[in-house]
Design an enzyme around this catalytic site. Structure first.
Site, PDB file in Angstrom:
ATOM      1  N   ASP A  94       0.852  -1.167   0.000  1.00  0.00           N
ATOM      2  CA  ASP A  94       0.000   0.000   0.000  1.00  0.00           C
ATOM      3  C   ASP A  94       0.906   1.240   0.000  1.00  0.00           C
ATOM      4  O   ASP A  94       2.086   1.148   0.369  1.00  0.00           O
ATOM      5  CB  ASP A  94      -0.892  -0.025   1.238  1.00  0.00           C
ATOM      6  CG  ASP A  94      -1.722   1.223   1.382  1.00  0.00           C
ATOM      7  OD1 ASP A  94      -2.480   1.551   0.456  1.00  0.00           O
ATOM      8  OD2 ASP A  94      -1.605   1.887   2.422  1.00  0.00           O
ATOM      9  N   ASP A 122      -1.471  -0.823   5.912  1.00  0.00           N
ATOM     10  CA  ASP A 122      -1.669  -0.159   7.200  1.00  0.00           C
ATOM     11  C   ASP A 122      -3.115  -0.165   7.664  1.00  0.00           C
ATOM     12  O   ASP A 122      -3.412   0.354   8.741  1.00  0.00           O
ATOM     13  CB  ASP A 122      -1.191   1.297   7.117  1.00  0.00           C
ATOM     14  CG  ASP A 122      -2.062   2.131   6.197  1.00  0.00           C
ATOM     15  OD1 ASP A 122      -2.325   1.689   5.063  1.00  0.00           O
ATOM     16  OD2 ASP A 122      -2.488   3.229   6.601  1.00  0.00           O
ATOM     17  N   ASP A 175      -0.186   5.197   0.763  1.00  0.00           N
ATOM     18  CA  ASP A 175      -0.455   6.175   1.822  1.00  0.00           C
ATOM     19  C   ASP A 175      -0.568   5.477   3.178  1.00  0.00           C
ATOM     20  O   ASP A 175      -1.400   4.584   3.360  1.00  0.00           O
ATOM     21  CB  ASP A 175      -1.758   6.912   1.535  1.00  0.00           C
ATOM     22  CG  ASP A 175      -1.707   7.684   0.227  1.00  0.00           C
ATOM     23  OD1 ASP A 175      -1.019   8.702   0.178  1.00  0.00           O
ATOM     24  OD2 ASP A 175      -2.358   7.243  -0.737  1.00  0.00           O
TER      25      ASP A 175
END
Length: 227
Positions: free
Chosen positions: A16, A183, A18
């Site tokens: 991922d 995240d 961001d």
């Protein structure tokens, strides 16, 4: 990490963007607040924006207009309001993208170690293509990744697993030896639906929830812990 693959390194690692590779919330918050002020609303600040990031730009703008995570039950807004706000956000974020962002500590040593073991690397993000490439370049991360699957690459986004399948195929990888790193619950659910192990980082954006309780195979404070 290697115990997830019977003591071997993964064949493919997908990341991922961001909240996993890059702390981009300061740029996103600046653009969101500029949009809100331009439409006669109060700015919300970086802390609230961090809790809204993860489902792509359109959902982020809707959450900002509604003033809360569940934009369907927040302050109402019209389709015209949304389209105008989205255009304002894109205009500002195009200028801000990468200005205040930073690469998280531990990311580059981890990527370097993976490349040394000939692991295929890709990005799987819900961020639009127009912003993904420029952000990776400004952060000097673009050279690590052969493939970026973005929020508008396919008709679906994470937590749908299709982005993972697409990335592995594009990289010529092996699903049985693919690792997802993210995240948020979106990353974890996408990996689980694709049938691949997933590592979650504690420092990112998980809508204010505790990532330790989200079902990842491994949860770390820094990616270098995986080495």
């Amino acid at each position: 990490m290697r115990h997830l693959f019977n003591g071997q390194w993964p064949d493919t690692a997908l990341f991922d963007l961001d909240g996993t590779l890059v702390d981009s919330a300061p740029d996103l918050a600046t653009a969101i607040d500029a949009m809100l002020e331009a439409t006669g609303r109060q700015p919300v600040g970086a802390d609230r924006v961090r809790g809204w990031v993860g489902n792509g730009a359109q959902v982020l703008v809707k959450r900002a207009l509604a003033g809360q995570f569940d934009y369907q039950t927040g302050t109402p807004f019209s389709d015209d309001d949304f389209q105008h706000a989205l255009t304002l956000f894109f205009d500002t974020y195009s200028d801000m993208n990468g200005r205040l962002s930073s690469v998280y500590a531990g990311v580059e040593p981890f990527l370097k170690a993976l490349v040394a073991e000939n692991v295929r690397l890709g990005v799987v993000t819900n961020k639009p293509t127009a912003f993904t490439g420029p952000l990776l370049e400004k952060m000097d991360l673009h050279h690590w990744f052969k493939v970026s699957v973005c929020g508008d690459t396919l008709p679906v986004k994470k937590p749908d697993p299709e982005q993972i399948y697409h990335a592995v195929e594009a990289l010529g990888g092996d699903m049985a030896r693919t690792l997802m790193v993210g995240d948020s619950i979106n990353d974890i659910q996408a990996a689980q639906r694709a049938g691949v192990p997933v590592v979650a980082v504690r420092y990112g954006y998980n809508y204010g929830g505790n990532i330790d309780d989200a079902g990842a195979d491994i949860v770390v404070d820094s990616l270098v812990e995986l080495l």
